[in-house]
Write a protein that holds these residues in place. Structure first.
Motif, short mmCIF file in Angstrom:
data_model
loop_
_atom_site.label_atom_id
_atom_site.label_comp_id
_atom_site.label_asym_id
_atom_site.label_seq_id
_atom_site.Cartn_x
_atom_site.Cartn_y
_atom_site.Cartn_z
N VAL A 73 -9.18 3.40 0.19
CA VAL A 73 -8.24 2.49 -0.46
C VAL A 73 -8.55 2.48 -1.96
O VAL A 73 -9.69 2.28 -2.37
N TYR A 119 0.84 -1.20 0.00
CA TYR A 119 0.00 0.00 0.00
C TYR A 119 0.87 1.25 0.00
O TYR A 119 1.82 1.36 0.78
N GLU A 179 1.07 -4.36 4.75
CA GLU A 179 0.04 -3.98 5.72
C GLU A 179 0.59 -3.82 7.14
O GLU A 179 0.20 -2.92 7.87
N SER A 191 -9.00 -1.87 4.50
CA SER A 191 -9.63 -0.57 4.77
C SER A 191 -10.20 -0.50 6.19
O SER A 191 -10.33 0.57 6.77
N PHE A 195 -4.71 5.16 0.56
CA PHE A 195 -3.61 4.35 0.05
C PHE A 195 -4.00 3.68 -1.26
O PHE A 195 -5.16 3.28 -1.42
N GLU A 196 -3.03 3.55 -2.15
CA GLU A 196 -3.26 2.73 -3.35
C GLU A 196 -2.75 1.32 -3.08
O GLU A 196 -1.62 1.13 -2.62
N ALA A 197 -3.60 0.34 -3.37
CA ALA A 197 -3.22 -1.06 -3.22
C ALA A 197 -2.49 -1.51 -4.48
O ALA A 197 -2.99 -1.31 -5.59
N ALA A 238 -8.26 -5.58 -0.20
CA ALA A 238 -8.27 -4.13 0.01
C ALA A 238 -9.39 -3.73 0.98
O ALA A 238 -9.22 -2.83 1.80
N PRO A 281 5.58 1.99 -1.50
CA PRO A 281 4.52 1.05 -1.13
C PRO A 281 5.01 0.12 -0.01
O PRO A 281 6.18 -0.28 -0.02
#
Ligand code: C2E
Ligand code: MG
Ligand code: MG
Ligand code: MG
Length: 277
Positions: free
Chosen positions: A111, A44, A262, A102, A58-60, A98, A259
């Motif tokens: 997300v 992420y 988690e 979240s 966040f971008e997954a 995702a 990135p």
């Protein structure tokens, strides 16, 4: 001698094509069992809102680590997943992961998930998605889908699905803007919530006035169309300053953070919060 050379080149050329085909098949077969074998995972990357300094979400980003081949980059395996149709199953798995992720975030954060155009084809995406949102009790507005311009999304039925997703409350971002099939008319075919300027521009704007002018124009246009504008792939402070100066809303890139898995998110958010004070 020239002829022999030519044939030699031909032979090695066709050998390399069949090697490539074989490599693809090997990857495709490996990818078929990647989910069951726990070889896929998401990392992420935070997006920072410039005016407030807050992390918006966040971008997954999908990762694949195969026991034999090691890490395979998305630019290699995503196309394989698309050509084989595996992207539908993998894409749903990504959405599910995702959604679970979240739930660990403060309620204002979203997300973003990358969606392959193939996932829009057919009508089961909406049902499967609603199913996942209900199962994990996630409001749809915690999710954002990133799509790129492509031939596939140009069909009316794909646009219909994007419209349905948006009506559900999911935000839709146009990814990699300024590259590929990029056409300005595309922006009028769908009311995107967000526009992400492709990272290829970011390397250039410090040194190339024309690149900066294009980025400035994209930012102004996004605002005129009432879209939030994000710059991705920012690696240094100087580029960050330029984007701030040009009124970009949100930034994403190594200059903020790479990135991360988690397990690192809670510490990242806590350190970020402390640094802001
Ligand atoms: P993208 O959606 O445009 O994602 C941004 C890419 O830029 C990511 O590459 C990210 O790691 C990289 N990046 C972020 N900040 C920086 C920076 O400051 N400098 C540089 N050099 N790179 C930066 P990544 O993770 O390799 O993903 C590549 C592409 O693969 C993505 O581009 C997206 O199109 C695709 N992809 C990744 N995950 C998924 C997925 O779950 N589903 C689908 N359909 N596509 C995915
Ligand atoms: Mg993206
Ligand atoms: Mg992008
Ligand atoms: Mg991309």
């Amino acid at each position: 001698a020239a002829k022999a050379d030519g044939r030699g080149r031909m032979r090695s050329f066709s050998a390399s094509i069949s090697e490539q085909v074989e490599k693809k098949l090997v990857l495709e077969n490996a990818l078929r069992t990647a989910i069951q074998n726990n070889e896929l995972y998401l990392v992420y990357q935070p997006q920072q809102h410039l005016k407030t300094g807050l992390i918006e979400g966040f971008e997954a980003l999908l990762r694949w680590e195969h026991p034999e081949f090691g890490k395979v980059t998305p630019s290699v395996f995503i196309p394989v997943a698309e050509e084989s149709g595996l992207i539908r199953e993998i894409g749903l798995w990504v959405i599910e992961q995702a959604c679970m992720f979240s739930r660990l975030l403060p309620s204002g954060m979203r997300v973003a998930v990358n969606l392959s155009p193939l996932q829009l084809v057919g009508h089961d995406l909406i049902d499967r998605l609603q199913d996942i949102l209900e199962r994990y009790d996630i409001p749809a507005d915690r999710l954002e889908f990133e799509v790129t311009e492509s031939m596939l999304i140009n069909s009316a039925s794909d646009m219909d699905i994007l419209t349905l997703l948006k009506a559900m409350g999911i935000r839709i971002a146009l990814d990699d803007f300024g590259t590929g099939y990029s056409a300005l008319s595309y922006l009028r075919q769908f009311p995107f919530d967000k526009l992400k300027i492709d990272r290829s521009f970011m390397k250039e704007i410090k040194t190339h006035q024309d690149a900066l002018a294009v980025v400035g124009a994209i930012i102004d246009m996004a605002k005129a169309l009432d879209m939030e504008v994000v710059a991705e792939g920012i690696e240094d402070e100087q580029t960050l300053k330029l984007l701030t100066l040009y009124g970009c809303d949100t930034v994403q890139g190594y200059v903020i953070a790479r990135p991360m898995p988690e397990k690192d998110i809670a510490v990242f958010l806590e350190n970020y919060r402390l640094a802001m004070q």
